[in-house]
Structure formats: structure tokens, C-alpha cells
Design a protein around this motif. Structure first.
Motif, PDB file in Angstrom:
ATOM      1  N   VAL A  23      96.165   3.777 -33.280  1.00  0.00           N
ATOM      2  CA  VAL A  23      94.754   3.801 -33.655  1.00  0.00           C
ATOM      3  C   VAL A  23      93.957   4.053 -32.386  1.00  0.00           C
ATOM      4  CG1 VAL A  23      92.833   2.526 -34.660  1.00  0.00           C
ATOM      5  CG2 VAL A  23      95.147   2.170 -35.536  1.00  0.00           C
ATOM      6  N   ALA A  24      92.970   4.923 -32.459  1.00  0.00           N
ATOM      7  CA  ALA A  24      92.146   5.208 -31.281  1.00  0.00           C
ATOM      8  C   ALA A  24      90.714   5.500 -31.707  1.00  0.00           C
ATOM      9  CB  ALA A  24      92.711   6.378 -30.482  1.00  0.00           C
ATOM     10  N   ASP A  25      89.815   5.337 -30.761  1.00  0.00           N
ATOM     11  CA  ASP A  25      88.395   5.663 -30.947  1.00  0.00           C
ATOM     12  C   ASP A  25      87.939   6.326 -29.658  1.00  0.00           C
ATOM     13  OD1 ASP A  25      85.731   5.864 -31.449  1.00  0.00           O
ATOM     14  OD2 ASP A  25      85.405   3.742 -31.901  1.00  0.00           O
ATOM     15  N   ARG A  26      87.706   7.641 -29.708  1.00  0.00           N
ATOM     16  CA  ARG A  26      87.370   8.400 -28.513  1.00  0.00           C
ATOM     17  C   ARG A  26      85.968   8.980 -28.651  1.00  0.00           C
ATOM     18  NH1 ARG A  26      92.161  11.230 -30.150  1.00  0.00           N
ATOM     19  NH2 ARG A  26      94.030  10.084 -29.515  1.00  0.00           N
ATOM     20  N   ASP A  27      85.118   8.676 -27.683  1.00  0.00           N
ATOM     21  CA  ASP A  27      83.771   9.224 -27.659  1.00  0.00           C
ATOM     22  C   ASP A  27      83.808  10.681 -27.202  1.00  0.00           C
ATOM     23  OD1 ASP A  27      82.821   6.774 -28.413  1.00  0.00           O
ATOM     24  OD2 ASP A  27      82.287   6.145 -26.380  1.00  0.00           O
ATOM     25  N   PRO A  28      82.772  11.445 -27.535  1.00  0.00           N
ATOM     26  CA  PRO A  28      82.750  12.848 -27.108  1.00  0.00           C
ATOM     27  C   PRO A  28      82.451  12.983 -25.617  1.00  0.00           C
ATOM     28  CG  PRO A  28      80.709  12.291 -28.210  1.00  0.00           C
ATOM     29  CD  PRO A  28      81.606  11.088 -28.354  1.00  0.00           C
ATOM     30  N   THR A  29      82.792  14.128 -25.075  1.00  0.00           N
ATOM     31  CA  THR A  29      82.374  14.495 -23.722  1.00  0.00           C
ATOM     32  C   THR A  29      81.364  15.628 -23.828  1.00  0.00           C
ATOM     33  OG1 THR A  29      84.153  16.123 -23.447  1.00  0.00           O
ATOM     34  CG2 THR A  29      84.608  13.858 -22.768  1.00  0.00           C
ATOM     35  N   ASN A  30      80.597  15.828 -22.771  1.00  0.00           N
ATOM     36  CA  ASN A  30      79.588  16.897 -22.784  1.00  0.00           C
ATOM     37  C   ASN A  30      79.454  17.501 -21.396  1.00  0.00           C
ATOM     38  OD1 ASN A  30      77.657  18.680 -23.590  1.00  0.00           O
ATOM     39  ND2 ASN A  30      76.024  17.185 -23.822  1.00  0.00           N
ATOM     40  N   ARG A  31      79.780  18.792 -21.311  1.00  0.00           N
ATOM     41  CA  ARG A  31      79.635  19.519 -20.054  1.00  0.00           C
ATOM     42  C   ARG A  31      78.725  20.739 -20.243  1.00  0.00           C
ATOM     43  NH1 ARG A  31      81.292  15.384 -19.416  1.00  0.00           N
ATOM     44  NH2 ARG A  31      83.203  14.644 -18.409  1.00  0.00           N
ATOM     45  N   ALA A  32      77.821  20.655 -21.222  1.00  0.00           N
ATOM     46  CA  ALA A  32      76.929  21.774 -21.519  1.00  0.00           C
ATOM     47  C   ALA A  32      75.879  21.938 -20.421  1.00  0.00           C
ATOM     48  CB  ALA A  32      76.235  21.559 -22.865  1.00  0.00           C
ATOM     49  N   GLY A  33      75.387  23.154 -20.288  1.00  0.00           N
ATOM     50  CA  GLY A  33      74.313  23.435 -19.354  1.00  0.00           C
ATOM     51  C   GLY A  33      72.957  23.350 -20.043  1.00  0.00           C
ATOM     52  N   ALA A  34      71.904  23.385 -19.253  1.00  0.00           N
ATOM     53  CA  ALA A  34      70.537  23.328 -19.799  1.00  0.00           C
ATOM     54  C   ALA A  34      70.238  24.598 -20.583  1.00  0.00           C
ATOM     55  CB  ALA A  34      69.536  23.149 -18.673  1.00  0.00           C
ATOM     56  N   ASP A  35      69.348  24.444 -21.560  1.00  0.00           N
ATOM     57  CA  ASP A  35      69.018  25.534 -22.476  1.00  0.00           C
ATOM     58  C   ASP A  35      67.719  26.215 -22.030  1.00  0.00           C
ATOM     59  OD1 ASP A  35      68.513  27.197 -24.620  1.00  0.00           O
ATOM     60  OD2 ASP A  35      69.144  25.733 -26.125  1.00  0.00           O
ATOM     61  N   TYR A  36      67.861  27.446 -21.539  1.00  0.00           N
ATOM     62  CA  TYR A  36      66.686  28.201 -21.061  1.00  0.00           C
ATOM     63  C   TYR A  36      66.466  29.468 -21.911  1.00  0.00           C
ATOM     64  CZ  TYR A  36      66.909  25.273 -16.881  1.00  0.00           C
ATOM     65  OH  TYR A  36      66.914  24.206 -16.008  1.00  0.00           O
ATOM     66  N   ARG A  37      66.799  29.389 -23.189  1.00  0.00           N
ATOM     67  CA  ARG A  37      66.726  30.599 -24.007  1.00  0.00           C
ATOM     68  C   ARG A  37      65.292  31.046 -24.287  1.00  0.00           C
ATOM     69  NH1 ARG A  37      70.841  29.252 -28.838  1.00  0.00           N
ATOM     70  NH2 ARG A  37      70.322  27.128 -28.262  1.00  0.00           N
ATOM     71  N   ASN A  38      64.390  30.121 -24.490  1.00  0.00           N
ATOM     72  CA  ASN A  38      63.038  30.506 -24.904  1.00  0.00           C
ATOM     73  C   ASN A  38      62.019  29.534 -24.307  1.00  0.00           C
ATOM     74  OD1 ASN A  38      60.680  31.233 -26.153  1.00  0.00           O
ATOM     75  ND2 ASN A  38      61.440  30.995 -28.266  1.00  0.00           N
TER      76      ASN A  38
END
Length: 774
Positions: free
Chosen positions: A206-221
Motif C-alpha cells: 500500500v502506498a500514497d505518493r504525492d505528485p511532483t512538479n517541475r513545470a516552468g512559468a506560463d508566459y503564453r499571453n
């Protein structure tokens, strides 16, 4: 399968100071040691499987096997939840997975996005808990003549823990350097007697794993309310797996044993799709999310199997009769999103539908050792027959999930996509192996199969080994093989919204994935799928200068004709759009599966192990393992006339180069294990070779530099029962190269790393474990 005749036998542990053990995969002879095998076989023990911070089987195998590649894609829909693994750079479904020598069922998920393994529906290795595994044998050779379809790249045979004696419970905790991906885990294994003649053993993870996040900033608009902020989630998804495995055996009488093993598990996964900006052009995308929104793909993968049988011996014949059932179901929900065509009345939760894959098998196997006066050992004759039935189902989602353009993030399965398809297969097979002299052994295998959907196929294999003396020998194999097109590849169908760059603008396009036999695919030039045909050759050198030192070098070549691939995403012109619209299919792009490619894969594996027992500094085990692999496309079938006439190409440059340069060309692993009294330590250095993420425009290709990774761990036994261990994976906090701006057209800088990176892109990971054994 005839492997049941030996896979359930007690496996001998290596003697103290010796590095050999008895193997059961790829042979039907009794007491065959690793150094005596005619094909290369790796043995991975429970200690190695539990020596890293990961609790996922595929992740662990990707670290200890140089020939296995297990990248960690993100933002790839269902492939985030069921990630594919490759052996020798081939397709994930070209490796056969066995449990106790029995064929394991495949996942229901088809990898249809731009990941490695695109177009495959392989076995979900992470559905098998580490706590249930005694050891794993990996046969790195073609074995279709012995095991049937899928065994082109090799065979992974997972041997479960046996007996009532002993047990262990372990709790673990870990997190990444950036304080995300926090994981809490529990696993345990224990047994009990069934009277005096049997036992049952249970294992739970049994496990409970939180997400990771390596996204960059959003400069689309610049007009966006959240301009310049990190809006995307890019990394490992949030997962909650829970799995139970049961293994049992009962001695009925002197001639008959009953056995059974089963599993049931669920894995809940929450993965992120692409962040939807607040504005679509100048119009507000949804009044429900005026700041923009991140669609979440929340899935549940349910996995179950049951294998039971009787085995025994009569008049010298070992026999095994078994029944095997396994299934996998994948259900998908969308949350935190909208269907734009429903406007303000759109729900924010959608049921997108389900996929289900199942298989049922019956096996009868017999084997006997015949004395041959001219031979130094017996002639082992093994015969068998198998019946297999496979079913693949697609269930539609709720209407709101597919209405119009569908739910943002993943448009649900429509009623026209739904259905159930099945086929059956009958096979007979024979295997012969003998030690002709003390120096020379040989084996031969033949297998004939008859599929209800595409007919007959026959595979053969020959292997031999010659020992020049006690420490040097040569081995070689030659075989033909096949892989039947899966039901998923024949019948998977869906319409989704994909993003493509059109005139420099990231544009959504309704894309249909069509079943090969459908009218839509036929209108685009599709023809019925047929089996992949393979020819495998290997030549190996085995060295054992001392009891403590062994080295093997194995070169191989694998030719595959009619290799199955998912075609390019073909953007349709108005003529083809109208042709499909006449069938009620409103899409701007289409794709389907095809036997369009012939490939050749060449390479070699080197494995060297050395054990050093010191007088007072403890025992050291050194392992060096290396794989070099190269795939080339030898031929691409002629483009369908209808596509040529409309300026389209079925197999594009990206599809070809995904096969040839998308996997690391080599991989090196250097491992040192140390033990002294109650103390132990392990150091692993891994070098992942370079790879290239291709685009259809060669100028946008990006080649990634090799990556060196160091993993360290240590343990101490506090008492007879208690043990503490801790470690750091990726000690030096190494990341793969970042995606360049040129190769980042489809992500606008949001995704800084490639989902093809073989070691992922999460950075340093700390973990600790406490275990109690009895």
C-alpha cells in the motif's frame, strides 16, 4: 505453458562465496545454473529489488537492468498512470511477462500519445508488488518458440515467495529535494500452514505518493490573469496503489500437488492535462474558471488474476495442468474542467469511459528425462498444448464528456467507440534439450499457433553451448518468432483533441484514432493487421576465472518484419474531411495502426560480478553491467495511394526516429554492495546514454547528453527482528538537459524537461525504511 513444470520448484540460493544459482526460465532441464544457460539470464533477488527508494517494480528494474528502459512521461493522458517499459529498445509489448512461469495479462491502456512505446498495450509491471517477489529471472533472448507471442525482446519471469515460514513488515517514507513527491508506504509478507501438507503466503503493498512538479512559468499571453505564474503540473502524478497477492500450495498425495496464486489491486492516479488559459484568443474560455484551469485526469486501474492447477509425476513424466485468468480495467474521470460547447451549464466532473482487457488460458504440459547412452546427460523432452481466449472492451463515458469537442483535457469515449471484441488461440509445442558431452549442450524448440483472427504461425529455436574448460565457454542461439497484433491495436478507437503547431500557433485539432477494420480507417488506406515476424540471433562468451568472478558478453541481432506502429497524426485536407463527414465522423486529423515498418536491432550486453571476502572489513560484491543498443528501420512499406494523392504520409519522420534514436543508445551500471555483521551499504552509479527526441522538422530535433546518477543506501540490523535503512537516490541531484526553445514549440516553455528522459526529471530523493521480520 510448460514453464510451470519447473518455475514452481524451489530455487537454489547461491552457495557462500559463489555467484551462481539455479534458473527455470528458458530451460526445461532440472538444476540448470546461470553459468550453464545457452541464453543469457539475469537473476534479480529481493534484496536488489528493495535496495532503492522506489516501491514501483518497473522503476526498480529500470535501475538494475541495463537493457531495460523505463522513462517517466507526464502530460500523456493514460500513459501517466500506466507507464510502459522497454527491453533492448524494442516496443514494450515485445517482451513477455510471466508470474511463476504463467503468462501475465496485459494492461487495457494503449499508449497513443508521443511517448516511448507509442502504440503499445503492454503488461503493467507496477501492478505486481515488490513484497510478493522472491526473485526475478530475465531472459534476454527471443523465446516465441518456447512461450508464444510477445517474447521477441525477451522474457521477464517473476517468481513469488513460497512457504509458510518467515515474514516481514516494512514502513517507508521519502520525498524529493524540492519537498514534493512525498511517499508513504507499507508492505508486508507472511505465510501460514494449511495443515501438515500445504501453505499459503500473503503479500500486501500500500502506498500514497504525492505528485511532483517541475513545470516552468506560463508566459503564453500577457493578458492572462495568471501570466508568469506556474500554472501547469508537470512530473509524477499523485498515486495511491494497493495490492494483495496470494501464493499457495497443497500436497494432495505422493504424486499430486495443487497450487494457486492470485492477486487483486487498485491504483488511483491523478494526472494533470495541459493548463487551459483563461482566454481562448480574446474570448473567455469558461465563466466557471475565469482565471483558467488545470484539467485533472483521475483514473482507477483495477487489476486481478487467478492461476490454479495440479502437477505431479507419473512413470517419470512430470505433468502440469493449469487454468489462468487475468484482467485489467481502466476507468477515467475528468475533474476541474469543462466542456466548452456546453457553456455555463457545463459540469466540472465527467466520466470519460473505461477500457478492459482480459485473458483466459488452459495449459497441459508434460516433460521427461530420457537416458541416452551416447550422451553424458539425459535428453529432456517437453510437450504441451495451450488454449487462450482474449477479450478487449471499450465502454462509453457520459454524454457531456464527448458532446461537441468534449471535456477539456480528454474527450470521453463515445457510444460509437464502445464495444467488445474477442479472439481465441490454440497452440502446441515441443522442446528438446540435452547435455551431449560434459562440454557441449544443445536444445531445440518448435511451437505452432492458430489464431481465430489471422491464422497460423510457427516458430522455431535452436541453442547451443560449448565449454572449452572450467572457466570459458561459448553459447549461441538462433530463432524465429512472432507477436500477434493485440486486440487493443486492432479495435482501440477514440476521438480526442490534440494540439499541433499550425502557422506558429498551438492549435487544437479533433483527432480520430480509428480501428483498423473500420470504414474510416479503410477510407484512409488501412489494411488488416498481421503478426510481426522476428528473427533473433545471439552469440555469447562466458568467463568464470574463479568461483567469485564471472563475466558474460552477449551480442545479439533482432530483425522484425511487419512491425506494428501507430501511424502519424495525419492532418486531413478538405477532401478527406468530407469523406469522413459522410460517415458521420467530424475530425481534422486521423491515425490508425499499421504493419508498415521492418526494423533491425543490434547490440551487446556485458555483465561482470566479483565477490571479495576480506578478513575483517566485511564482504564486497561488485557488479558492472553495460548494454549498447542500436535500432534501424530497414524498410517502410509503400504509402497508401489515397494518402499520397492527398499529400499525406502514413509513417512520418517522427515515427521512424522514435524507434531508431528515442531510447538511450547505451547504459552502464556499476554497483558495490558491502556487508559486515549487522551493517550493510550499497552504491550504484548509472550512466544513461544519449537519446534524441525527434520532430518531423529535423531542425527541431534535440539530442540529450548522457546523464550520470549516483544512488547510495545503508542499513543496520538493530536486533534479530528490526532493521533500519535509509538512502538517497540521485545523490548529486542531476537533471537531464532542459528542452530547448526550438524543440519546445508545443509546450511554450511550460514543460522544461523531456518525458523521454530515462531517469525522469525529479532530482534528488531521500528515503528511510523500518522493517520487522520473523
Amino acid at each position: 505453458m510448460m514453464t510451470t513444470l519447473h518455475a514452481s520448484a524451489q530455487v537454489s540460493a547461491p552457495a557462500d562465496g559463489e555467484l551462481q544459482s539455479v534458473v527455470v526460465t528458458g530451460t526445461y532441464a532440472k538444476n540448470r545454473r546461470t553459468i550453464d544457460t545457452e541464453s543469457p539470464v539475469d537473476i534479480i533477488g529481493a534484496k536488489e529489488l528493495q535496495a532503492s527508494g522506489s516501491t514501483e517494480l518497473a522503476t526498480v528494474l529500470g535501475r538494475v537492468l541495463p537493457s531495460l528502459n523505463f522513462p517517466r512521461p507526464s502530460g500523456a493522458d493514460a500513459s501517466d498512470a500506466v507507464r510502459p517499459a522497454q527491453l533492448r529498445g524494442l516496443s514494450p509489448d515485445q517482451v513477455l511477462v510471466l508470474v511463476n512461469g504463467k503468462r501475465r495479462h496485459t494492461s487495457s491502456v494503449v499508449n497513443v500519445n508521443g511517448t516511448q512505446g507509442r502504440g503499445s498495450a503492454p503488461v503493467d509491471l507496477n501492478a505486481i508488488p515488490l513484497s510478493a517477489i522472491d526473485h526475478i529471472e530475465v531472459l534476454r533472448d527471443g523465446a516465441a518458440a518456447q512461450y508464444g507471442s510477445d517474447a521477441i525482446a525477451g522474457v521477464i519471469n517473476i517468481i513469488l515467495k513460497k512457504g509458510a515460514a518467515g515474514g516481514e513488515a516494512e514502513v517507508g517514507f521519502g520525498e524529493y529535494q524540492k519537498h514534493d513527491g512525498r511517499a508513504r508506504s507499507f508492505r508486508g509478507s507472511g505465510g501460514l500452514n494449511l495443515g501438515e501438507n500445504g501453505w499459503v503466503r500473503l503479500a500486501v503493498d500500500v502506498a500514497d505518493r504525492d505528485p511532483t512538479n517541475r513545470a516552468g512559468a506560463d508566459y503564453r499571453n500577457p493578458a492572462e490573469p495568471r501570466y508568469g505564474q506556474v500554472n501547469q503540473r508537470f512530473g509524477d502524478p499523485k498515486t495511491k496503489p494497493a495490492t494483495l497477492f496470494v501464493n499457495s500450495e497443497y500436497h494432495v498425495n505422493e504424486d499430486i500437488d495443487w497450487y494457486a496464486f492470485a492477486n487483486y489491486g487498485q491504483r488511483d492516479t491523478s494526472a494533470a492535462a495541459t493548463w487551459r488559459t483563461a482566454y481562448n484568443g480574446t474570448a473567455l474560455r469558461s465563466v466557471l474558471f475565469p482565471q483558467g484551469f488545470l484539467p485533472l485526469e483521475n483514473s482507477r486501474s483495477t487489476d486481478g488474476s487467478l492461476v490454479t492447477g495440479l502437477r505431479g509425476e507419473v512413470s517419470g513424466w512430470r505433468w502440469d495442468v493449469s487454468a489462468n485468468y487475468g484482467e485489467n480495467e481502466f476507468r477515467l474521470n475528468l475533474d476541474n474542467t469543462v466542456n466548452q460547447d456546453l457553456g455555463a451549464s457545463s459540469p466540472t466532473h465527467f466520466y470519460a469511459g473505461r477500457l478492459k482487457s482480459s485473458q483466459s488460458l488452459l495449459n497441459v504440459d508434460i516433460a521427461k528425462d530420457f537416458p541416452v547412452e551416447a550422451f553424458s546427460g539425459p535428453l529432456t523432452v517437453a510437450l504441451g498444448t495451450e488454449y487462450r481466449r482474449e477479450v478487449y472492451e471499450i465502454g462509453a463515458g457520459d454524454e457531456a464528456s464527448y458532446y461537441g469537442s468534449g471535456a477539456q483535457g480528454f474527450s470521453g469515449f463515445r457510444p460509437v467507440n464502445a464495444g467488445s471484441n474477442s479472439r481465441d488461440n490454440k497452440s502446441v509445442y515441443a522442446n528438446f534439450e540435452a547435455e551431449i558431452t560434459k562440454q557441449f549442450s544443445a536444445s531445440a524448440a518448435v511451437r505452432h499457433e492458430r489464431y481465430s483472427d489471422f491464422g497460423n504461425t510457427t516458430s522455431v529455436k535452436g541453442s547451443t553451448r560449448y565449454a572449452f574448460n572450467d572457466w570459458i565457454s561459448l553459447r549461441g542461439t538462433a530463432s524465429t518468432g512472432f507477436r500477434a497484433p493485440s486486440l487493443a491495436q486492432q479495435y482501440y478507437t477514440i476521438t480526442t483533441t490534440n494540439f499541433s503547431v499550425v502557422n506558429g500557433v498551438n492549435t487544437p485539432i479533433e483527432t480520430g484514432t480509428f480501428a483498423v477494420g473500420s470504414a474510416a480507417a479503410t477510407a484512409l488506406g488501412a489494411t488488416p493487421l498481421k503478426p510481426e515476424k522476428a528473427r533473433n540471433y545471439s552469440l555469447g562468451l562466458q568467463l568464470q576465472p574463479t568461483r567469485n568472478w564471472t563475466t558474460t558478453i552477449d551480442a545479439y541481432r533482432i530483425d522484425i518484419d511487419d512491425r506494428i506502429a501507430l501511424s502519424a497524426n495525419m492532418t486531413l485536407n478538405q477532401t478527406l474531411k468530407d469523406a469522413l463527414a459522410a460517415q458521420g465522423i467530424l475530425v481534422g486529423a486521423g491515425r490508425y495502426f499499421t504493419n508498415a515498418i521492418d526494423t533491425r536491432t543490434t547490440g551487446f550486453d556485458v555483465l561482470s560480478t566479483y565477490r571479495w571476502d576480506t578478513s575483517g572489513a566485511g564482504r564486497f560484491d561488485f557488479t558492472a553491467a553495460y548494454n549498447h543498443n542500436k535500432s534501424t528501420v530497414e524498410n517502410v512499406k509503400a504509402n497508401p495511394a489515397i494518402l499520397t494523392a492527398n499529400g499525406l504520409t502514413l509513417i512520418d519522420r517522427q515515427t521512424i526516429n522514435r524507434i531508431t534514436v528515442g531510447s538511450p543508445k547505451d547504459k552502464l551500471g556499476l554497483t558495490t554492495d558491502w556487508a559486515l555483521g549487522n551493517w550493510g551499504a550499497r552504491a550504484v552509479v548509472t550512466r544513461y546514454g544519449s537519446f534524441t527526441v525527434p520532430q518531423n522538422n529535423a531542425a527541431l530535433d534535440q539530442t540529450y547528453d548522457p546523464q550520470w546518477v549516483l544512488d547510495l543506501s545503508g542499513s543496520v540490523k538493530l536486533s534479530k527482528a528490526w532493521r533500519l535503512s535509509a538512502g538517497i537516490d540521485n545523490v548529486t541531484n542531476r537533471y537531464p538537459d532542459q528542452v530547448t526553445s526550438a524543440g519546445n514549440l508545443n509546450t511554450n516553455g511550460i514543460y522544461p524537461y523531456s518525458g523521454w528522459a530515462p531517469n525522469g526529471f525529479n532530482g534528488r530523493y531521500y528515503y528511510a525504511k523500518a522493517s520487522y521480520s520473523w
